[in-house]
Design an enzyme around this catalytic site. Structure first.
Site, PDB file in Angstrom:
ATOM      1  N   HIS A 172      16.592  -6.671 -59.829  1.00 56.41           N
ATOM      2  CA  HIS A 172      16.793  -6.913 -61.260  1.00 56.41           C
ATOM      3  C   HIS A 172      16.541  -5.649 -62.073  1.00 56.41           C
ATOM      4  CE1 HIS A 172      12.341  -8.135 -61.438  1.00 56.41           C
ATOM      5  NE2 HIS A 172      12.433  -7.212 -62.368  1.00 56.41           N
ATOM      6  N   ASN A 197      14.033  -7.638 -56.174  1.00 57.07           N
ATOM      7  CA  ASN A 197      15.293  -8.349 -55.929  1.00 57.07           C
ATOM      8  C   ASN A 197      16.475  -7.647 -56.598  1.00 57.07           C
ATOM      9  OD1 ASN A 197      14.857  -8.930 -58.613  1.00 57.07           O
ATOM     10  ND2 ASN A 197      14.798 -11.159 -58.383  1.00 57.07           N
ATOM     11  N   ASP A 255      12.979  -5.888 -72.926  1.00 58.77           N
ATOM     12  CA  ASP A 255      12.726  -7.325 -72.802  1.00 58.77           C
ATOM     13  C   ASP A 255      11.365  -7.721 -73.353  1.00 58.77           C
ATOM     14  OD1 ASP A 255      11.214  -6.128 -70.745  1.00 58.77           O
ATOM     15  OD2 ASP A 255      12.691  -6.648 -69.230  1.00 58.77           O
ATOM     16  N   GLU A 293      18.304 -11.162 -63.599  1.00 58.41           N
ATOM     17  CA  GLU A 293      18.073 -11.581 -62.224  1.00 58.41           C
ATOM     18  C   GLU A 293      19.389 -11.624 -61.437  1.00 58.41           C
ATOM     19  OE1 GLU A 293      15.167 -11.770 -61.147  1.00 58.41           O
ATOM     20  OE2 GLU A 293      13.774 -12.598 -62.611  1.00 58.41           O
TER      21      GLU A 293
END
Length: 251
Positions: free
Chosen positions: A138, A136, A67, A143
């Site tokens: 990811h 979380n 990313d 996400e």
């Protein structure tokens, strides 16, 4: 999914580096999927040290990063291109022309996503993909709620993700709101996936990962459906995973 336990961050980093080095030695023109963040720093440090001491060569390796932030130029100190150059590429013998990272400064980010997806396919796919895991759940910047069938795409970063990365920026408001990320479908095409987790902050999400429920609410849970995943985690990250679960996955 196979679990390798490490005593601490340093041991986790060494075990991860050993797997990457073995991959490169077995297939000198490997396509390595790379990640950024503090979890990876120890692994890259070990790779650099091994290159210096033992001469492991990356001359024919190709790399693709997960990313990149949208809006940051490659030479921005908080871009992932800058991170990779600083912590790995500048210290090993890989030609920079064989290192690929999404262009977050592109005038057409949607076209950049399509180009990047095609690039990975043209390289023959990813042999070994390195992943961290967000608090979380990811992976990459995928996400919670991201479709498991998503290719490389533009993502709006969750406030919790921006907060976790705020320590690298002058302030929270300076953290980019968008990024380009390999999609979950892209990641899942990798032939071998190596996920690293360290520290007590990751303990709750690691416990959730080993609950085995596959759901888009926990993007990393999709890894249970991949045939070749290795998880390396230290004792702090595994502190909420029951011993019986650890034994099952250590086999």
């Amino acid at each position: 999914m196979k679990l390798i336990e490490a005593a601490n961050y340093e041991e986790m980093s060494q075990k991860a580096a050993d797997i990457i080095i073995a991959q490169v030695k077995e297939k000198p023109d490997s396509v390595l999927g790379l990640a950024t963040g503090s979890t990876m720093l120890g692994t890259y440090k070990q790779l650099v040290e091994d290159h210096r001491q033992n001469g492991t060569s990356y001359r024919n390796v190709r790399t693709v990063n997960l990313d990149e932030y949208i809006g940051l130029s490659p030479d921005h100190p908080n871009s992932y291109r800058y991170y990779m150059n600083q912590h790995l590429f500048s210290h090993i013998d890989i030609p920079l022309s064989q290192t690929y990272i999404p262009n977050g400064a592109s005038d057409d980010v949607e076209a950049e996503c399509r180009r990047y997806e095609q690039l990975i396919e043209s390289l023959g796919g990813i042999d070994l993909q390195l992943l961290g895991i967000g608090r979380n759940g990811h992976i990459g910047f995928n996400e919670p709620g991201t479709s498991f069938s998503a290719p490389t795409h533009v993502v709006e970063l969750a406030p919790s993700t921006r907060q976790a990365n705020a320590r690298f920026f002058p302030s929270f408001n300076d953290v980019p709101r968008q990024a380009i990320t390999m999609g979950i479908a892209t990641i899942m095409k990798s032939r071998h996936i190596l996920l690293l987790a360290s520290g007590t902050a990751k303990a709750p999400i690691m416990a959730k990962l080993f609950e085995e429920t596959v759901t888009t609410d926990v993007p990393a849970s999709v890894l249970h459906t991949h045939p070749n995943v290795t998880v390396i985690a230290d004792q702090d990250a595994l502190s909420l995973v029951p011993d019986e679960k650890r034994k099952v996955y250590a086999k």
